[in-house]
Design an enzyme around this catalytic site. Structure first.
Site, PDB file in Angstrom:
ATOM      1  N   GLY A 242     -35.839  79.035 -13.881  1.00  0.00           N
ATOM      2  CA  GLY A 242     -35.228  79.819 -12.814  1.00  0.00           C
ATOM      3  C   GLY A 242     -34.254  80.891 -13.226  1.00  0.00           C
ATOM      4  N   GLU A 284     -37.661  74.440 -18.289  1.00  0.00           N
ATOM      5  CA  GLU A 284     -38.955  74.985 -17.842  1.00  0.00           C
ATOM      6  C   GLU A 284     -38.855  76.481 -17.545  1.00  0.00           C
ATOM      7  OE1 GLU A 284     -39.781  72.956 -14.157  1.00  0.00           O
ATOM      8  OE2 GLU A 284     -40.190  71.042 -15.104  1.00  0.00           O
ATOM      9  N   GLY A 286     -39.709  80.430 -17.234  1.00  0.00           N
ATOM     10  CA  GLY A 286     -40.866  81.319 -17.194  1.00  0.00           C
ATOM     11  C   GLY A 286     -40.406  82.765 -17.336  1.00  0.00           C
ATOM     12  N   TYR A 327     -42.059  90.769  -2.346  1.00  0.00           N
ATOM     13  CA  TYR A 327     -40.648  90.544  -2.041  1.00  0.00           C
ATOM     14  C   TYR A 327     -39.766  91.751  -2.281  1.00  0.00           C
ATOM     15  CZ  TYR A 327     -42.114  87.042  -5.695  1.00  0.00           C
ATOM     16  OH  TYR A 327     -42.757  86.299  -6.648  1.00  0.00           O
ATOM     17  N   CYS A 353     -55.714 100.409   0.495  1.00  0.00           N
ATOM     18  CA  CYS A 353     -55.624 100.744   1.923  1.00  0.00           C
ATOM     19  C   CYS A 353     -54.680  99.804   2.654  1.00  0.00           C
ATOM     20  CB  CYS A 353     -57.014 100.697   2.544  1.00  0.00           C
ATOM     21  SG  CYS A 353     -58.171 101.674   1.594  1.00  0.00           S
ATOM     22  N   TYR A 381     -44.843  87.243 -13.648  1.00  0.00           N
ATOM     23  CA  TYR A 381     -45.373  87.351 -12.285  1.00  0.00           C
ATOM     24  C   TYR A 381     -45.964  88.734 -12.030  1.00  0.00           C
ATOM     25  CZ  TYR A 381     -42.689  83.103 -12.203  1.00  0.00           C
ATOM     26  OH  TYR A 381     -42.201  81.864 -12.526  1.00  0.00           O
TER      27      TYR A 381
HETATM   28  C1  LIG Z   1     -42.162  78.639 -11.388  1.00  0.00           C
HETATM   29  C2  LIG Z   1     -41.588  77.407 -11.952  1.00  0.00           C
HETATM   30  C3  LIG Z   1     -40.782  77.460 -13.099  1.00  0.00           C
HETATM   31  C4  LIG Z   1     -40.404  78.753 -13.782  1.00  0.00           C
HETATM   32  O1  LIG Z   1     -39.546  79.528 -13.008  1.00  0.00           O
HETATM   33  P1  LIG Z   1     -38.902  80.865 -13.616  1.00  0.00           P
HETATM   34  O2  LIG Z   1     -38.064  81.379 -12.504  1.00  0.00           O
HETATM   35  O3  LIG Z   1     -40.019  81.782 -13.943  1.00  0.00           O
HETATM   36  O4  LIG Z   1     -38.113  80.486 -14.808  1.00  0.00           O
HETATM   37  C5  LIG Z   1     -40.324  76.269 -13.620  1.00  0.00           C
HETATM   38  N1  LIG Z   1     -40.615  75.071 -13.043  1.00  0.00           N
HETATM   39  C6  LIG Z   1     -41.371  74.985 -11.935  1.00  0.00           C
HETATM   40  C7  LIG Z   1     -41.663  73.666 -11.357  1.00  0.00           C
HETATM   41  C8  LIG Z   1     -41.881  76.142 -11.347  1.00  0.00           C
HETATM   42  O5  LIG Z   1     -42.618  76.055 -10.240  1.00  0.00           O
END
Ligand SMILES: *Cc1c(COP(=O)(O)O)cnc(C)c1O
Length: 428
Positions: A242, A284, A286, A327, A353, A381
């Site tokens: 996140g 986790e 991303g 968004y 379109c 993303y």
């Molecule tokens: C999307 C997601 C992430 C990664 O989120 P980021 O904001 O990209 O770091 C981690 N864990 C879960 C369960 C997710 O759905």
């Protein structure tokens, strides 16, 4: 001028590492996603280096950007993976990822997805409901296996981000509400084909403050204390992802110090209450790994100056980069040639379109038809949300490594668009 790590003007021309973007456009066409190997590696190492000396694992969230070469590079750097579908599972395996370092998140895992993940021996299932506990137990029974589980707890903290990407509040579909957590763990511990191994949360995305993340960790540790009173042992605590990135020079959470703060907080809590039995810590991330390591390269097709607005129509669209439409996300747009004079205000739009098909609004740019533009911070993303809307083939992807360009996804041929479709046997 440095725009992003490893993306800069050199002698007035936009480069990623040592390669001019113009060279990429000439060779691979546009629209094309372009990634920097060095920036991607640094994005991951910010986490991995801060974890050194701790029992910790960084599981890259595959949905942020899921090209096989990206997964392969991250696996090579020691990453685990956070997946949300069977498709992502097969991608990780095809890229050489270690199944034991895979965790499986998501609210809607099918029996087939659970079965396949169990078969390949993933590290942990992050379960999001009572029903899923029962389904996983049944799948494991049929496979004569025991499934390692963690419960995704919804800690009810406000991550202060866009409502579409806030996931840790009471009224979202994600996780098990914290007030139901004890009952869910008792149920998990009772089911014979499950093995409780962890606890997790993920409160949202593009978070610019660390306090909500820390508050969520504290709720999880409080819950672990209560579980241990009931002899439900937890071996790992997964704090989710996140962390946000700077799209527009926003102030962001510094990854290294955040990771160290979390690890120290968890270690202190263990020392204080449990005489030292350590817990493994999982992250986790991303977006914060790949977001600034990629850009979308596009070419101006038409300029359409108007009375109210000036439109620059480019060959990339919302099907390639959905975030602005979805968004109202802001991506910095930079021209291939540095600092040309004679700027006007432009809305940069695609050919689709839909009035919602825009990529950037009200930007001061000096443009001519045929110019190349780069949409920065598009590594996360971006391609992973691309669609075929308007029957547009998916863009190409390349990874630059110093002075070398590697094509990591060929531009999709038109014929692939309808290769799976079938005509009717029309007899009347
Ligand atoms: C999307 C997601 C992430 C990664 O989120 P980021 O904001 O990209 O770091 C981690 N864990 C879960 C369960 C997710 O759905």
């Amino acid at each position: 001028m440095m725009l992003r790590p490893h993306i800069a003007y050199r002698l007035g021309q936009l480069h990623i590492e040592e390669v001019a973007l113009e060279r990429i456009a000439r060779r691979y066409g546009t629209p094309t996603y372009v990634y920097s190997r060095a920036a991607l590696s640094e994005g991951f190492r910010a986490y991995a280096d801060a974890c050194r000396g701790h029992d910790a694992l960084v599981c890259y969230a595959v949905k942020a950007s899921s090209n096989l070469a990206i997964l392969q590079l991250l696996a090579h750097l020691g990453a685990g993976f956070d997946i949300v579908s069977a498709g992502e599972l097969e991608r990780v395996l095809a890229a050489g990822g270690d199944p034991a370092k895979i965790i499986f998140s998501g609210v809607g895992k099918t029996a087939a997805e659970l079965g396949r993940a169990l078969e390949v021996g993933i590290g942990c299932f992050n379960v999001e409901s009572f029903s899923e506990l029962h389904r996983l137990d049944a799948v494991a029974r049929d496979a004569r296996a025991r499934a390692p589980v963690s419960l995704r707890i919804n800690p009810d903290v406000d991550p202060k981000t866009h409502p579409y990407i806030a996931t840790g509040l009471k009224d979202t579909k994600f996780g098990i509400p914290i007030e139901d957590a004890l009952a869910a763990y008792r149920e998990a511990a009772r089911l014979p084909h499950l093995e409780v191994v962890g606890i997790d949360c993920h409160i949202g995305s593009q978070l610019l403050e660390e306090e909500p993340l820390i508050a969520a960790v504290d709720r999880l540790t409080g819950l672990v204390d209560r579980l241990e009173l009931e002899q439900i042992a937890i071996r790992h605590i997964d704090v989710g992802g996140g962390i946000g990135i700077a799209y527009q020079a926003e102030e962001t959470v510094a990854v290294g110090s955040f990771v160290k703060r979390v690890l120290a907080r968890i270690a202190d809590w263990r020392r204080a209450r449990h005489g030292g039995s350590p817990l493994r810590v999982l992250f986790e991330p991303g977006r914060s790994v790949v977001g600034n390591a990629g850009l979308l390269l596009a070419r101006v097709e038409y300029l359409k100056p108007g009375h109210e607005k000036n439109y620059a129509i480019v060959d990339a669209a919302m099907n390639d980069l959905l975030r602005p439409s979805l968004y109202e996300a802001w991506h910095e747009v930079v021209p291939f040639q540095e600092g040309q004079a004679g700027a006007k205000r432009w809305d940069v739009v695609g050919p689709i379109c839909e009035s919602g098909d825009w990529l950037a609004r009200d930007r001061e740019l000096s443009l001519a038809e045929g110019d190349l533009l780069a949409f920065l911070s598009a590594g996360a993303y971006g391609m992973s949300m691309a669609s075929h809307y308007n029957s547009r083939p998916l863009a190409a992807e390349v990874m630059v490594d110093r002075d070398t360009i590697h094509e990591i996804r060929a531009r999709e041929p038109i014929s692939a668009l309808f290769a799976q479709e079938k005509l009717l046997p029309l007899t009347r």
